[in-house]
Write an enzyme that holds these catalytic residues in place. Structure first.
Site, short mmCIF file in Angstrom:
data_model
loop_
_atom_site.label_atom_id
_atom_site.label_comp_id
_atom_site.label_asym_id
_atom_site.label_seq_id
_atom_site.Cartn_x
_atom_site.Cartn_y
_atom_site.Cartn_z
N SER A 1 15.77 -37.23 16.10
CA SER A 1 14.74 -38.24 15.80
C SER A 1 15.10 -39.00 14.52
O SER A 1 15.95 -38.56 13.75
CB SER A 1 13.36 -37.60 15.60
N ASP B 1 19.48 -23.68 10.99
CA ASP B 1 19.97 -22.53 11.76
C ASP B 1 19.01 -21.37 11.58
O ASP B 1 18.98 -20.74 10.51
CB ASP B 1 21.38 -22.16 11.29
N ASP C 1 20.55 -16.02 14.89
CA ASP C 1 21.84 -15.36 14.73
C ASP C 1 22.12 -14.48 15.94
O ASP C 1 21.19 -14.01 16.61
CB ASP C 1 21.87 -14.50 13.46
#
Length: 796
Positions: free
Chosen positions: A250, A322, A325
């Site tokens: 976006s 992030d 994991d």
């Protein structure tokens, strides 16, 4: 279903009479009166020229109950698709083809997380947002019970069940998954790292590079946590089966009064989402005592994620942090139901799940979990093909119940910037960039997410050692240290899914960020003047220029001799003079993308294989890495390891050009001056049932070509391929512009239309406007709405 399809086609062939019969049986009701059980007072809904409902109610409960009803009559089948993705029940409605999708989402833990969030919801006390949410759900269910159910259910031989708070949480879970880039990327990065080694990896942008554009932070002064401011077949193939679009990225920017002609804040947002029919966002304007709000709603979610009052505006982009994991476990050699963990062992938990399949027997499905999370080998082919060891997913989203509903309520109902930040704090995942502007003159951006602290030695893009507790996260970054910018001296805040600047500890927070080409264009353009208006800023929001690609093109041209391609002087000169503009009459993009594809294919397929190469093209890495790959003259990627010759950069670039030109001559003819970009572009917004012929011709919305591009501000993305025909698969899911000098004049546009009902006049009425770069008003002024409305419903 086949008989029903034939009947529908026959009715449509009959023309007006057949259409009117179908509309009578399946079309929405926009005029007249409807009785809603439990409504406290009469509520009026005025539908404007574009089908946006303007709801006038005497209380929040009445407003949201009414919203639930009108939202359902326009978007019920979309609600169905989204809740079934989030509950892992697509196969029950759509058949065995979706079984693997259901297995994937159930293993990842989204349905289970929705149940966790629902249990937490029921355990909490009463609140305004709970009452409003329950009223919305009640309205949806009253439509299911009494309204005209969309024709899709008849075609599928099904009826909708009641909507629940668990479905709301499941929809939020679906949205959260679409933001989770790790599961689509980390297995490939791990495989490449293990099989190819460091020389190959250093030519890729796995992590942010110095030349990428960074979003600057501007941390505010605080008193405790309060602001001190002015107070005014692969997994990719599996996911292609999803009947709902993925969130792709976006843009959003907010310009301070110091840079606007009006002397007030200008707010812009365009969320990038996979093309679909209906459009993702449903617009609604609510008025009840003490509240006036124009919002953009996800199907099945009561409160607008993006929207504005007369005093503040909220927008969002994907943070791209992030937050997932992967731990590669090792089994206890003496007990396959335990993993090695530290100096001991940890048990593997197992549970059985039952998946219902349309016209088939139920399937029992085992889900196994280690202490790090669910084992994904059985549902992610890339993982299964890489290792026999169990690989577990540790994902922030499933660790605690979502409070997204409470957060969106609080941000929409906020009275000041502090209350918006208080709402933003409640979002633990997915990572969102919350954008803010207000009538007082404040502008702000918060990276809203719960950010884990990882040990310094951990590379979060590579599978971690499940036996080693030292690879696990050690805590959480305080929200006050998240990336953010409050009233910066630059006079604007902007986000385009690119890397935020360093945290207070000096580190870049890891993520799946784009290189910042869009952000750089936005930044330079805004900084170029101090008199922006609502009209002038449209040029930026509709811009299709990428400045990086002409630099790539010049490097490629430096490696060839134009005299070797005498018939193609026109296209090569055009590429050399290219500004990066993707207008439909341009010819340079036609060669550029074909050439880049063949270069990358010649470089990488011999190492990765065709399937992993196609997967690579779908990752953030492909966008970030291309300039670096082209510039790395001595990279091992240039050599084709399947030939005795050692190829170099010049060899591959010239071979790819020859192949590209040969194909383009066959595709577009001998005169390269006629290779206009428009001839290579297809644009279609697919409906969930449009994957089956002939339903595609009935439900899908096709448009004229649009200025498809990679990483321009007006991002209209497509999958790079060797065919030379590019189908735009994502783009702005709306374009919003608001100047606080005149909130009533704010504008937006949707890619197709407001309604998802085939028999609504607002099914695709905005499609041509979207392609042509037009806007239409977001009405809030009562006298205008009541003086110009198209249709009116009164709820009693």
């Amino acid at each position: 279903m086949k008989k029903l399809v034939l009947v529908l086609l026959f009715m449509l062939i009959l023309g007006t009479v057949g259409y009117q019969i179908a509309k009578f049986n399946f079309g929405p009701k926009y005029n007249g009166e409807i009785t809603l059980e439990g409504l406290n007072a009469e509520t009026e809904v005025f539908f404007d020229d574009f089908g946006v409902p303007h709801i006038y109610a005497s209380s929040a409960e009445d407003a949201y109950q009414t919203l639930g009803y009108v939202h359902a009559q326009d978007r019920l089948f979309q609600m169905e698709m989204m809740r079934r993705v989030g509950t892992g029940t697509l196969a029950e409605l759509l058949g065995e083809d979706l079984l693997d999708v259901d297995k994937f989402f159930r293993t990842l833990g989204i349905p289970q997380h929705a149940q966790m969030s629902t249990a937490a919801w029921h355990s909490e006390g009463d609140s305004e947002w709970k009452s409003a949410t329950e009223a919305y759900i009640k309205g949806v269910n009253q439509f299911i019970l009494e309204g005209k159910i969309p024709i899709e259910y008849t075609l599928l031989g099904s009826k909708p069940r009641d909507f629940t708070i668990n479905d709301v949480h499941a929809v939020v879970g679906y949205m959260s998954f679409t933001f989770a880039m790790a599961v689509k990327t980390d297995p490939l990065i791990t495989k490449m790292s293990r099989q190819l080694g460091p020389d190959y990896m250093k030519a890729l942008s796995v992590h942010t590079l110095p030349e990428h554009h960074i979003i600057p932070n501007n941390y505010p002064k605080r008193d405790s946590v309060s602001l001190q401011i002015k107070t005014n077949t692969s997994l990719a193939c599996l996911l292609e089966k999803l009947p709902v679009p993925l969130f792709m990225g976006s843009n959003a920017w907010v310009i301070a009064p110091s840079r606007t002609a009006s002397g007030e804040v200008i707010f812009c947002n365009d969320t990038h989402i996979g093309f679909s029919q209906p459009s993702v966002w449903y617009e609604a304007h609510l008025e009840y005592p003490g509240f006036s709000y124009y919002g953009n709603h996800l199907a099945g979610v009561p409160f607008g994620l993006v929207g504005h009052t007369r005093t503040h505006s909220i927008g969002l982009t994907m943070f791209e942090n992030d937050d997932q994991d992967f731990f590669e476990e090792k089994l206890n050699p003496n007990n396959p139901n335990e993993t090695i963990y530290g100096t001991g062992f940890s048990p593997i938990k197992s549970r059985m799940d039952t998946i219902k399949i349309k016209d088939k027997d139920h399937v029992l499905f085992e889900i196994r979990e280690t202490n790090h999370g669910p084992i994904l080998n059985a549902v992610v082919p890339e993982i299964a093909g890489m290792t026999d060891n169990p690989v577990a997913s540790w994902w922030v989203y499933v660790l605690e119940p979502t409070r997204a509903i409470e957060a969106t309520w609080k941000m929409g109902h906020a009275k000041n910037i502090q209350e918006v930040e208080d709402g933003a704090r409640l979002i633990h995942a997915p990572g969102l960039n919350i954008m803010y502007g207000d009538k007082t003159g404040n502008i702000a951006w918060w990276a809203s997410a719960k950010l884990p602290i990882r040990p310094a030695h951990v590379n979060s893009k590579i599978f971690l050692d499940g036996t080693n507790p030292l690879d696990e996260h050690t805590g959480w970054i305080p929200f006050e240290e998240n990336p953010m910018s409050i009233n910066p001296e630059s006079g604007f805040v902007a986000t385009s899914n690119n890397q935020p600047d360093t945290l207070s500890n000096g580190m870049y927070y890891p993520g799946y960020y784009y290189p910042g080409d869009r952000w750089d264009r936005i930044s330079k353009t805004i900084m170029s003047r101090n008199d922006w208006t609502q009209e002038s800023i449209k040029t930026l929001q509709l811009e299709s220029i990428n400045e990086t690609q002409p630099k790539n093109a010049k490097l490629l041209l430096s490696e060839i001799s134009k005299t070797d391609f005498p018939e193609d002087e026109a296209i090569l000169n055009a590429l050399g003079d290219w500004s990066g503009e993707h207008g439909l009459e341009e010819i340079a993009p036609t060669l550029y993308y074909k050439w880049i594809y063949h270069i990358l294919s010649e470089m990488m397929v011999d190492e990765l294989g065709e399937e992993d190469f196609q997967n690579y093209l779908g990752t953030f890495m492909a966008v970030r890495s291309t300039p670096l790959l082209l510039q790395s003259e001595n990279s091992p990627w240039w050599d084709n390891k399947n030939t005795p010759k050692i190829e170099n950069r010049k060899d591959i670039i010239n071979k790819a050009l020859s192949k590209s030109l040969t194909e383009l001559h066959a595709q577009h003819g001998s005169n390269s001056r006629k290779w206009q970009w428009r001839k290579s572009i297809l644009s279609e917004h697919p409906h969930p049932l449009g994957a089956k012929k002939p339903l595609d011709r009935i439900f899908n919305v096709s448009t004229n070509p649009m200025a498809a591009n990679e990483e321009s501000v007006n991002k209209l993305a497509f999958t790079l391929n060797g065919e030379g025909i590019y189908k735009v698969n994502s783009g702005p899911a709306m374009r919003i512009i608001l100047d606080f000098a005149n909130v009533d004049a704010s504008e937006s546009i949707l890619p197709t239309g407001q309604s998802g009902n085939l028999f609504s006049p607002w099914y695709k009425d905005q499609a041509a406007m979207f392609v042509e770069g037009h806007y239409r008003p977001q009405l809030m002024k009562e006298e205008v709405i009541k003086g110009t409305y198209r249709k009116k419903l009164v709820f009693k």
